[in-house]
Design a protein around this motif. Structure first.
Motif, short mmCIF file in Angstrom:
data_model
loop_
_atom_site.label_atom_id
_atom_site.label_comp_id
_atom_site.label_asym_id
_atom_site.label_seq_id
_atom_site.Cartn_x
_atom_site.Cartn_y
_atom_site.Cartn_z
N LEU A 6 -48.02 -58.42 63.66
CA LEU A 6 -49.07 -57.43 63.83
C LEU A 6 -49.27 -56.65 62.54
CD1 LEU A 6 -48.00 -56.04 67.33
CD2 LEU A 6 -49.65 -57.85 66.86
N ILE A 7 -50.47 -56.09 62.40
CA ILE A 7 -50.80 -55.23 61.28
C ILE A 7 -51.17 -53.87 61.84
CG2 ILE A 7 -52.37 -54.84 59.34
CD1 ILE A 7 -52.76 -57.81 59.16
N GLY A 8 -50.80 -52.84 61.14
CA GLY A 8 -51.13 -51.48 61.58
C GLY A 8 -49.83 -50.71 61.72
N PRO A 9 -49.76 -49.91 62.73
CA PRO A 9 -50.78 -49.71 63.74
C PRO A 9 -51.67 -48.51 63.43
CG PRO A 9 -48.75 -48.68 64.48
CD PRO A 9 -48.47 -49.26 63.11
N THR B 119 -43.90 -56.83 65.11
CA THR B 119 -44.26 -57.97 65.96
C THR B 119 -44.56 -57.47 67.37
OG1 THR B 119 -41.94 -58.38 66.54
CG2 THR B 119 -42.85 -59.58 64.63
N LEU B 120 -45.22 -58.32 68.12
CA LEU B 120 -45.58 -57.99 69.48
C LEU B 120 -44.38 -58.15 70.41
CD1 LEU B 120 -47.67 -57.36 71.71
CD2 LEU B 120 -48.21 -59.82 71.75
N PRO C 198 -52.59 -44.46 80.76
CA PRO C 198 -53.77 -45.01 81.45
C PRO C 198 -53.44 -46.37 82.07
CG PRO C 198 -54.38 -44.13 79.31
CD PRO C 198 -52.88 -44.12 79.35
N ARG C 199 -53.99 -46.62 83.21
CA ARG C 199 -53.65 -47.84 83.94
C ARG C 199 -54.05 -49.09 83.17
NH1 ARG C 199 -54.10 -48.45 90.46
NH2 ARG C 199 -53.28 -50.57 90.63
N GLU C 200 -55.06 -48.99 82.32
CA GLU C 200 -55.51 -50.17 81.58
C GLU C 200 -54.50 -50.62 80.52
OE1 GLU C 200 -58.40 -48.01 78.37
OE2 GLU C 200 -59.10 -48.28 80.41
N TYR C 201 -53.50 -49.80 80.25
CA TYR C 201 -52.46 -50.22 79.30
C TYR C 201 -51.45 -51.17 79.95
CZ TYR C 201 -54.07 -46.46 76.22
OH TYR C 201 -54.83 -45.63 75.43
N LEU C 202 -51.48 -51.30 81.26
CA LEU C 202 -50.56 -52.21 81.94
C LEU C 202 -50.99 -53.65 81.70
CD1 LEU C 202 -49.96 -50.54 85.42
CD2 LEU C 202 -48.55 -50.39 83.37
N ARG C 203 -50.00 -54.52 81.51
CA ARG C 203 -50.24 -55.95 81.33
C ARG C 203 -49.41 -56.71 82.35
NH1 ARG C 203 -54.19 -54.97 77.37
NH2 ARG C 203 -53.41 -53.31 76.01
N ASP C 204 -50.05 -57.60 83.05
CA ASP C 204 -49.37 -58.42 84.06
C ASP C 204 -48.66 -57.58 85.10
OD1 ASP C 204 -50.20 -60.70 82.70
OD2 ASP C 204 -48.41 -60.71 81.43
N GLY C 205 -49.32 -56.53 85.54
CA GLY C 205 -48.78 -55.74 86.64
C GLY C 205 -47.91 -54.58 86.22
N ASN C 206 -46.72 -54.86 85.68
CA ASN C 206 -45.78 -53.78 85.34
C ASN C 206 -45.17 -53.97 83.95
OD1 ASN C 206 -44.29 -56.03 86.04
ND2 ASN C 206 -42.64 -54.85 86.99
N LYS C 207 -45.97 -54.45 83.01
CA LYS C 207 -45.50 -54.62 81.64
C LYS C 207 -46.45 -53.90 80.69
CE LYS C 207 -43.28 -59.13 82.33
NZ LYS C 207 -43.27 -60.55 81.90
N VAL C 208 -45.90 -53.55 79.51
CA VAL C 208 -46.72 -52.99 78.44
C VAL C 208 -46.43 -53.78 77.16
CG1 VAL C 208 -46.88 -50.67 79.40
CG2 VAL C 208 -44.95 -51.26 77.93
N TRP C 209 -47.40 -53.74 76.24
CA TRP C 209 -47.20 -54.33 74.91
C TRP C 209 -46.75 -53.25 73.97
CZ3 TRP C 209 -52.61 -57.13 74.67
CH2 TRP C 209 -52.61 -58.20 75.57
N LEU C 210 -45.70 -53.56 73.21
CA LEU C 210 -45.17 -52.60 72.25
C LEU C 210 -45.28 -53.14 70.83
CD1 LEU C 210 -41.92 -51.40 74.08
CD2 LEU C 210 -44.20 -50.37 74.13
N PHE C 211 -45.48 -52.23 69.90
CA PHE C 211 -45.46 -52.55 68.47
C PHE C 211 -44.01 -52.44 68.02
CE2 PHE C 211 -45.92 -52.05 63.97
CZ PHE C 211 -47.07 -52.78 63.64
N GLY C 212 -43.36 -53.59 67.83
CA GLY C 212 -41.94 -53.59 67.53
C GLY C 212 -41.62 -53.06 66.15
N ASP C 213 -40.34 -52.75 65.94
CA ASP C 213 -39.90 -52.24 64.64
C ASP C 213 -40.11 -53.25 63.53
OD1 ASP C 213 -39.16 -49.90 65.88
OD2 ASP C 213 -37.09 -50.54 66.21
N GLU D 219 -45.37 -63.26 72.46
CA GLU D 219 -44.28 -62.39 72.01
C GLU D 219 -43.77 -62.86 70.66
OE1 GLU D 219 -40.64 -59.97 74.09
OE2 GLU D 219 -41.24 -61.91 74.92
N GLY D 220 -43.63 -61.92 69.74
CA GLY D 220 -43.22 -62.23 68.38
C GLY D 220 -44.37 -62.38 67.42
N LEU D 221 -45.61 -62.26 67.91
CA LEU D 221 -46.79 -62.36 67.05
C LEU D 221 -46.76 -61.25 66.00
CD1 LEU D 221 -49.59 -63.74 66.61
CD2 LEU D 221 -50.52 -61.99 68.15
#
Length: 444
Positions: A409-412, A367-368, A349-364, A405-407
């Motif tokens: 996270l809990i979850g997901p 962290t963000l 979905p287009r709303e998952y885009l951040r700052d044009g052409n980036k996405v946020w990932l739940f890192g291993d 970046e590096g925040l």
């Protein structure tokens, strides 16, 4: 006269005496000006110390965790088609004004000859008075009979002169021979017969034209005639609209044409289209169509390219379309054109885009992480990602007030691929179906 002695003046040096009242006033003045303010300051200082010592003690609050709960979704690779969205207006593929080919008075009209009435090809619409044309036809029949008789008489004469010429045995020129054998008379009578026959054919044709028939299958749009009307060849009797196929003139961005398959004489493949009319049919109901032509010019105002989309049986008269909503002329509809397929892509979905052409990932490491992606195609609702993401990645779908970046996270809370948040659940189900990798983008 008695002598009065002069008054004796006060002595020059007299000891100054102070009264008790003046001493008290002086002491009171010193007390008010100096002692009382100092006493007030001292009392205020003491009270402040007592308040500070006796007030509630601030207890240290336990430190809060800076971790944030998020929602994520997994990704699924597949061969997803580009979904081009457009708007268009429904127009008839056939529409003609029915005009008579002969003049006359209308003496009969079909009961179905009303706006919205449906006719099949060749069905009678109305009848003009045929009396004059029938009489003219009968006259031409008599003229043909007379011409045939005249020709037969002349052919008999031809036999007589032929025998006389043979008995004469004279040698004459070819021109004299033609005259002696009455060849010009025979040719003239043959021409007269041909002319009479042509006039008879025309009279019979005009007589047949007094019966006005439907030129093709269609419905009546406008009606301009009634019983008793006198009409001529310039009179518009009715408008008949073909109901086998309607067209939709759709406007799309010129750069989107690269994704649309337009049929040619050599290649009949075409992009399929879904037609929506939410205000009349609801959000999920649609009709099917296909792209048939690219119109040669751009819109005069919006400078958009124009496509012609065909919809068969628009009024749902066939058994296979029973229950489907009718597509009415001049309706302003929304189209989803299934374009060419992008292989090995991910749909988000287009709303998952951040700052044009980036996405946020739940890192291993929980962290963000920010990830830049390559977008092969995007429309109002979705994007097709061609690189920058893997099937192991978990895309964050929820919002973060202050993303760093590096925040931690809990979850997901993981959602299936394609599911989204908020108002995305209100999207028509048709969009999900149209976006599935199994749905083809072309057909023949």
């Amino acid at each position: 006269m008695d002598h009065v002695p002069p008054e004796t003046p006060f002595p020059l040096s007299v000891e100054k005496q102070t009264s008790p009242r003046s001493g008290m006033m002086r002491a009171l003045n010193i007390f008010i000006r100096y002692v009382l303010p100092l006493a007030a300051l001292a009392a205020g200082f003491i009270i402040t110390l007592l308040l500070l010592k006796s007030g509630p003690q601030a207890r240290p609050m336990p430190s809060r965790s800076s971790s944030i709960m998020v929602e994520t979704t997994t990704v699924a690779f597949g061969n997803y088609p580009a979904q081009i969205q457009a708007m268009g207006v429904v127009t008839p593929s056939r529409s003609v004004e029915v005009r008579p080919q002969v003049s006359g008075q209308v003496i009969e009209i079909s009961e179905k000859l009303v706006p919205g009435g449906r006719f099949t090809k060749g069905e009678i619409l109305l009848q003009l008075d045929p009396t004059d044309y029938r009489l003219l036809r009968d006259q031409q029949k008599d003229a043909v009979t007379q011409a045939e008789n005249d020709l037969a008489i002349e052919q008999g004469k031809q036999l007589v002169v032929q025998r006389e010429y043979e008995l004469l045995g004279e040698s004459v020129s070819e021109a004299e021979k033609q005259l002696m054998l009455r060849k010009p008379q025979l040719s003239s009578l043959q021409t007269a017969l041909s002319t009479s026959q042509a006039k008879l054919d025309q009279a019979e044709l005009n007589l047949a034209r007094t019966t006005i028939r439907a030129p093709y299958d269609g419905i009546i749009g406008e009606l301009n005639v009634n019983i008793g009307s006198w009409v001529s060849t310039s009179s518009a009797l009715a408008t008949i609209i073909g109901d086998q196929t309607y067209w939709i003139e759709a406007s799309v961005a010129e750069k989107q044409l690269q994704w649309i398959t337009i049929p040619t004489a050599e290649d009949k493949r075409t992009s399929t289209v879904r037609i929506y009319n939410p205000s009349a049919w609801g959000e999920t109901t649609f009709r099917d169509g296909s792209v048939i032509k690219l119109l040669p010019g751009l819109e005069s105002q919006g400078r958009m390219a124009r496509l012609l989309v065909a919809v068969s049986d628009p009024l749902s008269q066939m058994e296979t379309n029973v229950g489907k909503p009718p597509l009415l002329l001049d309706s302003y509809v929304r189209l989803e054109i299934t374009g060419k397929t992008i292989p090995n892509s991910v749909q988000l979905p287009r709303e998952y885009l951040r700052d044009g052409n980036k996405v946020w990932l739940f890192g291993d490491d929980s962290t963000l992480a920010f990830r830049e992606i390559s977008i092969g195609f995007k429309n109002r609702d979705n994007v097709l990602v061609t690189s920058g993401i893997s099937k192991e990645d978990r895309v964050i779908t929820s919002d973060i007030a202050t993303p760093v970046e590096g925040l931690v996270l809990i979850g997901p809370v993981t959602k299936p691929p394609g599911d989204s948040r908020g108002n995305r659940s209100d999207r028509p189900k048709s969009l999900a179906a149209a976006s599935s990798p199994e749905r083809g983008g072309e057909h023949e």
